[in-house]
Design a protein around this motif. Structure first.
Motif, PDB file in Angstrom:
ATOM      1  N   GLY A 120       6.268  15.879   3.518  1.00 30.85           N
ATOM      2  CA  GLY A 120       7.255  15.484   4.527  1.00 30.85           C
ATOM      3  C   GLY A 120       7.018  14.101   5.116  1.00 30.85           C
ATOM      4  N   LYS A 121       6.124  13.339   4.545  1.00 29.33           N
ATOM      5  CA  LYS A 121       5.805  12.011   5.096  1.00 29.33           C
ATOM      6  C   LYS A 121       7.047  11.135   5.208  1.00 29.33           C
ATOM      7  CE  LYS A 121       3.020  10.926   1.682  1.00 29.33           C
ATOM      8  NZ  LYS A 121       3.176  12.163   0.917  1.00 29.33           N
ATOM      9  N   THR A 122       7.702  10.938   4.089  1.00 28.33           N
ATOM     10  CA  THR A 122       8.758   9.928   4.048  1.00 28.33           C
ATOM     11  C   THR A 122       9.977  10.311   4.870  1.00 28.33           C
ATOM     12  OG1 THR A 122       8.015   9.482   1.819  1.00 28.33           O
ATOM     13  CG2 THR A 122      10.080   8.487   2.473  1.00 28.33           C
ATOM     14  N   THR A 123      10.381  11.567   4.776  1.00 29.44           N
ATOM     15  CA  THR A 123      11.596  11.943   5.504  1.00 29.44           C
ATOM     16  C   THR A 123      11.315  12.175   6.996  1.00 29.44           C
ATOM     17  OG1 THR A 123      11.233  14.253   4.861  1.00 29.44           O
ATOM     18  CG2 THR A 123      12.768  12.975   3.510  1.00 29.44           C
TER      19      THR A 123
ATOM     20  N   GLY B  25       5.644  15.821  -1.107  1.00 28.07           N
ATOM     21  CA  GLY B  25       6.416  16.963  -0.622  1.00 28.07           C
ATOM     22  C   GLY B  25       5.982  17.450   0.751  1.00 28.07           C
TER      23      GLY B  25
HETATM   24  O1  CDP Z   1       7.062  11.892   1.374  1.00 29.82           O
HETATM   25  P1  CDP Z   1       6.615  13.229   0.966  1.00 29.82           P
HETATM   26  O2  CDP Z   1       6.385  13.338  -0.500  1.00 29.82           O
HETATM   27  O3  CDP Z   1       5.423  13.706   1.738  1.00 29.82           O
HETATM   28  O4  CDP Z   1       7.775  14.272   1.311  1.00 29.82           O
HETATM   29  P2  CDP Z   1       9.314  13.983   1.609  1.00 29.82           P
HETATM   30  O5  CDP Z   1       9.878  13.018   0.626  1.00 29.82           O
HETATM   31  O6  CDP Z   1       9.486  13.666   3.046  1.00 29.82           O
HETATM   32  O7  CDP Z   1       9.982  15.383   1.279  1.00 29.82           O
HETATM   33  C1  CDP Z   1       9.800  16.539   2.038  1.00 29.82           C
HETATM   34  C2  CDP Z   1      10.750  17.592   1.588  1.00 29.82           C
HETATM   35  O8  CDP Z   1      12.062  17.189   1.916  1.00 29.82           O
HETATM   36  C3  CDP Z   1      10.777  17.854   0.090  1.00 29.82           C
HETATM   37  O9  CDP Z   1       9.867  18.812  -0.299  1.00 29.82           O
HETATM   38  C4  CDP Z   1      12.189  18.333  -0.127  1.00 29.82           C
HETATM   39  O10 CDP Z   1      12.258  19.707   0.096  1.00 29.82           O
HETATM   40  C5  CDP Z   1      12.969  17.654   0.973  1.00 29.82           C
HETATM   41  N1  CDP Z   1      13.760  16.518   0.438  1.00 29.82           N
HETATM   42  C6  CDP Z   1      15.057  16.705   0.070  1.00 29.82           C
HETATM   43  O11 CDP Z   1      15.547  17.809   0.170  1.00 29.82           O
HETATM   44  N2  CDP Z   1      15.803  15.654  -0.426  1.00 29.82           N
HETATM   45  C7  CDP Z   1      15.267  14.426  -0.571  1.00 29.82           C
HETATM   46  N3  CDP Z   1      15.984  13.403  -1.076  1.00 29.82           N
HETATM   47  C8  CDP Z   1      13.932  14.214  -0.211  1.00 29.82           C
HETATM   48  C9  CDP Z   1      13.210  15.275   0.308  1.00 29.82           C
END
Ligand code: CDP
Ligand code: MG
Length: 653
Positions: A48-51, A46
């Protein structure tokens, strides 16, 4: 995975992006990523790494000469993350941001950020071992250590080195993980630096049970209602369980009991979450519960790192997970319910502390926890390696036995995989070294397990390629049947007209034929409890498999109503998964002589035929065979005379 996007609908997406923990580190991160060829990034789920990281790279012009690939272990994750990033970039999916998963490619010549399953990047490497299309490869969710990610580690490392030697555009490799144990990654990638992201993690209070629990489902039920009676309704509960069936069963029980709790206790909405749940229902877990109502989410390990659900204050951890297990002596891969590792247990607990402090109830004692394995054993050390070996050989890796694995599979497992491929005729041993046969080469062109590929390649001999392609496609997507537990009788009644005494493959084929006859009519699907979306996917899969067949010049015919040739073909391709009925009414798997039993969901459950082939084994209380087809002993003997000459001594025929 999944789209929690409306969770914060009032906040504009640009603002949401800036509120992520990673945003604070953006400048520094880019500075380092610009210089490094290898980096490892750790950050809580959560953060923000992936997005964000792919977008940061793109905005900063890093790797602009090619594409950025971001790999995911789960196909749903690849699809929904690509959707989210496209939305953040305000573009249509498939333009700047796209995705490629097995049997589905939503990219175009404009695509620069490409989300894909680890398996797909591996397949691309077969055609292009240097991965020249890409300037950056992000291996995401690396802590999951799927077999494909593990093989990719070796493939990208080799590609990186070769590109340097050949003076090609360099390849940057970024490994991302949600857990701290990354020494192995760093060591493997030439001691590459580890970048830590500040996470948002609040304190979590952990409780253990005082005594061992013999029934973790019962224990989970008790805990859910204890919390429900004591905690304020806004505090949601996330329960980690092992699979669809037990999740649906517990959901039903919870809903029943919740109708009878004392007043003042508020209501609850119980939501299942597992990979094969229809997407619309998956999305429900992200919507806030109505006011005064508590959300109780019953999930598989999919919620460990792949999803972020807001509002969770309580985690209940059964300590169990369904995962693959492999016994190289017996050559048998089973899905089994087993203990999680300590790392997984901590990851699960962490889900309770995303927004504020939380609680985790572990349904096992502290002593039991002390005996958990520290880390999850990488999948490559506990699965049947036949498919991976076939791919590595197709990649032209000269010495598969000595491939640069980050964690080496056991020599027994490698040998057993080679034996398996040899039995299928995919490889030949010539005085030691192993070679791919022409058949093996053809098998590797299919994105399928070797035995399915083999079955397809055999099908022209039986003039039933169309049927085999349908069956393999049906088995390649998540289940096409929809079984709402509350309507069990209706489901049984509807299924009856398709049920074949020849087994589950034929039953599925009947359903698929009927589906095509009504051109996928939605109403028909509803009436017959067929998942129309997955059925639609089956058609796409079939079209793609057909294309591969045409490229290989296979003759595609239908055998019409002569279904015995279909079963015969299945027997020939799948003979390694055969079982024989014993005098006492039990079954043994012929390959290993292990006792197995027919899963109650099979249409052959009552019939108990003498010989069957099965698709997979599921080990829960017993070792169950799932998806069965009735076969003749003679066909098995025909398929592999020498092999069964040794095995069929149990036969009473
Ligand atoms: O990869 P990481 O677990 O670090 O985080 P992320 O997948 O980049 O997600 C960051 C934030 O983007 C999440 O906490 C969600 O609030 C949002 N997100 C979203 O709204 N919809 C998605 N399909 C994926 C992420
Ligand atoms: Mg992520």
């Amino acid at each position: 995975m999944l789209l929690p996007k409306k969770g914060n609908a009032s906040t504009p997406i640009e603002v949401q992006r800036k509120q992520l923990p990673i945003y604070q580190a953006k400048a520094q991160l880019l500075n380092q990523l610009r210089q490094l060829q290898n980096a490892i990034i750790i950050g809580e789920t959560g953060s923000g790494k992936t997005t964000q990281i792919p977008q940061y790279l793109y905005e900063a012009g890093i790797g602009r000469l090619g594409l950025v690939a971001i790999t995911q272990p789960r196909r749903v994750a690849a699809i929904s993350l690509a959707g989210r990033v496209a939305e953040e970039k305000r573009t249509q999916i498939g333009k700047l941001v796209g995705y490629t998963v097995r049997f589905e490619d939503v990219t175009s010549s404009e695509t620069k950020l490409k989300f894909m399953t680890d398996g797909m990047l591996l397949r691309e490497a077969i055609g292009d071992p240097l991965l020249l299309k890409y300037t950056v490869v992000v291996l995401d969710e690396a802590h999951e250590r799927t077999v494909h990610t593990d093989v990719l580690f070796g493939v990208v490392k080799t590609a990186q080195r070769r590109r340097r030697e050949l003076n090609k555009v360099p390849l940057k490799v970024i490994v991302m993980s949600a857990t701290m144990d990354v020494d192995l990654f760093s060591e493997y990638f030439n001691k590459s630096p580890v970048l830590y992201l500040e996470g948002r993690q609040h304190p979590i209070q952990i409780y253990y049970t005082k005594q061992q629990q013999s029934d973790y489902l019962q224990a989970a039920l008790v805990s859910i209602f204890q919390i429900h009676q004591e905690a304020p309704p806004a505090h949601d509960i996330l329960v980690f369980m092992t699979g669809q069936e037990e999740i649906e069963a517990l959901a039903r029980t919870c809903r029943d009991i919740s109708k009878h709790v004392p007043d003042g206790c508020g209501s609850m909405v119980v939501l299942p979450l597992y990979a094969s749940l229809p997407p619309a229902q998956q999305l429900r877990v992200f919507q806030p519960a109505p006011k005064g109502c508590r959300k109780v989410i019953l999930s598989t390990n999919i919620a460990e790192t792949s999803v972020t659900i807001s509002g969770i204050k309580y985690v209940i951890d059964t300590g169990m997970v369904k995962a693959k297990r492999f016994n190289p002596d017996s050559g048998l891969e089973v899905l089994a319910v087993q203990r999680v590792s300590k790392a997984q247990a901590w990851q699960r607990a962490g889900r309770a502390g995303r927004e504020e402090s939380g609680f985790c109830y572990r349904l096992y004692t502290e002593q039991e926890f002390d005996n958990f394995l520290p880390m999850t054993v990488p999948e490559i050390q506990r699965c049947n390696l036949a498919g991976v070996m076939l791919q590595l050989m197709a990649l032209g890796i000269p010495d598969v036995m000595n491939f640069d694995f980050m964690s080496k599979p056991s020599p027994d497992a490698v040998r057993s995989a080679v034996d398996h491929l040899e039995l299928l005729g995919a490889v030949e041993r010539r005085e030691g070294p192993v070679f791919l046969t022409p058949l093996g080469k053809k098998m590797a062109s299919f994105p399928l397990e070797p035995r399915y590929a083999k079955t397809i390649l055999l099908s022209p001999e039986y003039s039933c390629s169309e049927e085999i392609l349908s069956i393999v496609s049906l088995l390649s997507v998540d289940t096409v049947l929809y079984n709402p537990p509350a309507r069990r009788d209706d489901v049984l009644a509807a299924r009856k007209k398709f049920t074949s005494s020849e087994g589950d493959h034929m039953t599925l084929l009947n359903i698929y034929r009927a589906f095509k006859k009504v051109s996928g009519n939605k109403e028909w699907c509803r009436e017959n409890f067929v998942n129309s979306r997955n059925m639609g996917l089956v058609k796409d899969v079939q079209a793609q498999l057909r294309d591969i067949c045409l490229k290989l010049n296979l003759k595609l015919e239908s055998c019409g109503s002569d279904t015995s040739s279909v079963r015969r073909c299945l027997a020939h391709g799948m003979f390694l998964n055969a079982a024989e009925l014993q005098l006492d009414g039990s079954y043994v798997a012929l390959d290993t002589h292990q006792p197995v039993t027919i899963h109650p969901s099979s249409v052959l459950f009552q019939a108990k035929p003498a010989y069957v082939i099965f698709n997979e084994l599921l080990h829960t209380s017993r070792c169950y065979m799932r998806d069965l087809c009735l076969v003749d002993a003679d066909w098995l003997l025909e398929a592999a005379p020498e092999y069964f000459g040794r095995k069929l001594h149990l036969s009473k025929t």
